[in-house]
Design an enzyme around this catalytic site. Structure first.
Site, PDB file in Angstrom:
ATOM      1  N   SER A  21       0.693  -1.070  -0.243  1.00  0.00           N
ATOM      2  CA  SER A  21      -0.446  -0.014  -0.131  1.00  0.00           C
ATOM      3  C   SER A  21       0.940   1.173  -0.256  1.00  0.00           C
ATOM      4  CB  SER A  21      -0.804  -0.523   1.117  1.00  0.00           C
ATOM      5  OG  SER A  21      -2.153  -1.265   1.301  1.00  0.00           O
ATOM      6  N   ALA A  97     -12.945   0.619  -6.584  1.00  0.00           N
ATOM      7  CA  ALA A  97     -14.358   0.049  -7.625  1.00  0.00           C
ATOM      8  C   ALA A  97     -14.589  -1.334  -8.057  1.00  0.00           C
ATOM      9  CB  ALA A  97     -13.693   0.990  -8.857  1.00  0.00           C
ATOM     10  N   TYR A 158     -10.288   2.226 -17.518  1.00  0.00           N
ATOM     11  CA  TYR A 158      -9.237   3.159 -15.722  1.00  0.00           C
ATOM     12  C   TYR A 158     -10.751   3.888 -15.993  1.00  0.00           C
ATOM     13  CZ  TYR A 158      -6.663   4.954 -11.612  1.00  0.00           C
ATOM     14  OH  TYR A 158      -6.199   4.923 -10.827  1.00  0.00           O
ATOM     15  N   LYS A 165     -11.280  10.027  -9.775  1.00  0.00           N
ATOM     16  CA  LYS A 165     -10.157  11.371  -9.652  1.00  0.00           C
ATOM     17  C   LYS A 165     -10.216  12.205 -10.164  1.00  0.00           C
ATOM     18  CE  LYS A 165      -7.714   7.874  -8.040  1.00  0.00           C
ATOM     19  NZ  LYS A 165      -7.255   7.822  -6.715  1.00  0.00           N
TER      20      LYS A 165
HETATM   21  P1  NAD Z   1      -4.207  -0.282  -1.708  1.00  0.00           P
HETATM   22  O1  NAD Z   1      -5.480  -1.104  -2.190  1.00  0.00           O
HETATM   23  O2  NAD Z   1      -2.616  -0.850  -0.873  1.00  0.00           O
HETATM   24  O3  NAD Z   1      -5.171   1.265  -0.790  1.00  0.00           O
HETATM   25  C1  NAD Z   1      -6.564   1.588  -1.416  1.00  0.00           C
HETATM   26  C2  NAD Z   1      -7.006   1.753   0.251  1.00  0.00           C
HETATM   27  O4  NAD Z   1      -8.292   1.753   0.076  1.00  0.00           O
HETATM   28  C3  NAD Z   1      -6.578  -0.048   1.220  1.00  0.00           C
HETATM   29  O5  NAD Z   1      -6.381   0.032   2.136  1.00  0.00           O
HETATM   30  C4  NAD Z   1      -8.226  -0.345   1.209  1.00  0.00           C
HETATM   31  O6  NAD Z   1      -8.691  -0.964   1.911  1.00  0.00           O
HETATM   32  C5  NAD Z   1      -8.652   1.872   1.627  1.00  0.00           C
HETATM   33  N1  NAD Z   1     -10.188   1.387   0.894  1.00  0.00           N
HETATM   34  C6  NAD Z   1     -11.727   1.251  -0.219  1.00  0.00           C
HETATM   35  N2  NAD Z   1     -12.583   1.001   0.266  1.00  0.00           N
HETATM   36  C7  NAD Z   1     -12.429   1.058   1.588  1.00  0.00           C
HETATM   37  C8  NAD Z   1     -13.892   1.632   2.333  1.00  0.00           C
HETATM   38  N3  NAD Z   1     -14.954   1.813   2.163  1.00  0.00           N
HETATM   39  N4  NAD Z   1     -12.881   2.050   3.456  1.00  0.00           N
HETATM   40  C9  NAD Z   1     -12.164   2.265   4.015  1.00  0.00           C
HETATM   41  N5  NAD Z   1     -11.033   1.666   3.693  1.00  0.00           N
HETATM   42  C10 NAD Z   1     -11.209   1.612   1.807  1.00  0.00           C
HETATM   43  O7  NAD Z   1      -3.402   0.484  -2.888  1.00  0.00           O
HETATM   44  P2  NAD Z   1      -2.581   1.928  -3.799  1.00  0.00           P
HETATM   45  O8  NAD Z   1      -2.506   1.572  -4.682  1.00  0.00           O
HETATM   46  O9  NAD Z   1      -1.349   1.788  -2.241  1.00  0.00           O
HETATM   47  O10 NAD Z   1      -3.582   2.392  -3.530  1.00  0.00           O
HETATM   48  C11 NAD Z   1      -3.902   4.401  -2.862  1.00  0.00           C
HETATM   49  C12 NAD Z   1      -4.450   5.288  -3.471  1.00  0.00           C
HETATM   50  O11 NAD Z   1      -3.220   5.805  -4.384  1.00  0.00           O
HETATM   51  C13 NAD Z   1      -5.812   4.753  -4.038  1.00  0.00           C
HETATM   52  O12 NAD Z   1      -6.405   6.115  -4.009  1.00  0.00           O
HETATM   53  C14 NAD Z   1      -4.808   4.869  -5.336  1.00  0.00           C
HETATM   54  O13 NAD Z   1      -5.463   5.643  -6.212  1.00  0.00           O
HETATM   55  C15 NAD Z   1      -4.039   6.224  -5.943  1.00  0.00           C
HETATM   56  N6  NAD Z   1      -3.201   5.716  -6.809  1.00  0.00           N
HETATM   57  C16 NAD Z   1      -2.493   4.535  -6.858  1.00  0.00           C
HETATM   58  C17 NAD Z   1      -1.835   4.040  -7.974  1.00  0.00           C
HETATM   59  C18 NAD Z   1      -1.064   2.929  -8.345  1.00  0.00           C
HETATM   60  O14 NAD Z   1      -0.694   2.457  -9.234  1.00  0.00           O
HETATM   61  N7  NAD Z   1      -0.799   1.631  -7.679  1.00  0.00           N
HETATM   62  C19 NAD Z   1      -1.532   5.251  -8.694  1.00  0.00           C
HETATM   63  C20 NAD Z   1      -1.724   6.564  -8.705  1.00  0.00           C
HETATM   64  C21 NAD Z   1      -2.870   6.605  -7.443  1.00  0.00           C
END
Ligand code: NAD
Length: 258
Positions: A21, A97, A158, A165
């Site tokens: 994460s 999603a 996406y 976003k």
């Molecule tokens: P991740 O799956 O580790 O983190 C997403 C988190 O959201 C998880 O901890 C999940 O439990 C939590 N979550 C989802 N629904 C929830 C709910 N109803 N209540 C409480 N928590 C909830 O993945 P990540 O990639 O570390 O995502 C973190 C952020 O980074 C997100 O906003 C993602 O869109 C953004 N992001 C990720 C990337 C990528 O490529 N990984 C790129 C750009 C932005």
């Protein structure tokens, strides 16, 4: 003054699920720079893992929080008020999603999928910010969220998350305007693709990683730690004049025309 000595500061990091994460990378760096960190995880299914990952962070406060449940969000901020008193940094690393919404034609987005995704991925920032703001000291507080370039460019598959976003980034601008007079800064980091559980739900994600690595000006993918370092900058006094921005940490991919 060493602006990266953040001892005495407090942070709430929303959204650690596992060691991949981005929230974990940011929380790790914050605590390594002296910040007392509270973290939330979604439910008991990931509790053991999160407690294990954060167990040696000094003064850490791990809290379960399902962000679609206002009572749970309220309870988290009540605990924070009692245990930390004030809050310097709110870090929002939340997106969701249904997998079925992250593939196929854009026009197939369902009403339910739209509601769920925008609620969890965009409204959750507003709900957290409205509760955090009264605890945040003027001039020493920062709210940060994570976004992706699909908010303004078309990225295959996406789909509904691109809409979420876009709403999230506009929330950053409105919150920055709202909270600026209270001395609270609000920014987003737009990260390049990083292999995490959420990212893997996007159809074709591996191809996306490959394309970014081949084409981005830095000719590689970015790491969660690099996102964490930018988060540290945006939280700290180094960014004292920065608010309402989307800061790219994507190896420069966003500047490409083709
Ligand atoms: P991740 O799956 O580790 O983190 C997403 C988190 O959201 C998880 O901890 C999940 O439990 C939590 N979550 C989802 N629904 C929830 C709910 N109803 N209540 C409480 N928590 C909830 O993945 P990540 O990639 O570390 O995502 C973190 C952020 O980074 C997100 O906003 C993602 O869109 C953004 N992001 C990720 C990337 C990528 O490529 N990984 C790129 C750009 C932005």
């Amino acid at each position: 003054m060493n602006v990266l000595d953040l001892s005495g500061k407090t942070a709430l990091v929303l959204g650690i699920a596992n060691r991949w994460s981005i929230a974990y990378a940011i929380g790790s760096l914050l605590q390594a720079h002296g910040v007392q960190v509270a973290v939330t995880y979604q439910n008991e299914r990931v509790a053991d893992e999160v407690l294990k990952l954060t167990g040696d962070w000094p003064g850490v406060l791990p809290l379960a929080c399902e962000l679609t449940d206002d009572a749970q969000v309220e309870a988290v901020f009540e605990r924070l008020k009692n245990e930390f008193g004030s809050l310097n940094y709110l870090i929002h690393c939340i997106a969701f999603a249904e997998r079925s919404e992250l593939q196929g034609p854009f026009r197939n987005i369902s009403r339910g999928g739209f509601h769920t995704s925008l609620d969890i991925s965009a409204y959750s920032l507003i709900g957290a910010a409205q509760r955090a703001a009264p605890m945040m000291p003027a001039g020493d507080s920062s709210i940060l969220t994570l976004t992706y370039m699909a908010s303004e460019r078309v990225v295959p598959n996406y789909n509904v998350m691109a809409l979420a976003k876009a709403a999230l980034e506009n929330s950053v601008r409105y919150l920055a305007s709202d909270l600026g007079p209270l001395g609270i800064r609000v920014n987003a980091i737009s990260a390049g693709p990083v292999r995490t559980a959420s990212a893997r739900a996007i159809s074709g994600f591996t191809d996306m990683l490959k394309q970014h690595a081949e084409k981005s000006p830095l000719r590689r993918n970015v790491s969660a730690e690099e996102v964490g370092k930018a988060a540290l900058y945006l939280c700290s006094d180094l960014a004292s004049g920065v608010t309402g921005t989307v800061h790219f940490v994507d190896g420069g991919y966003h500047i490409l025309g083709a």
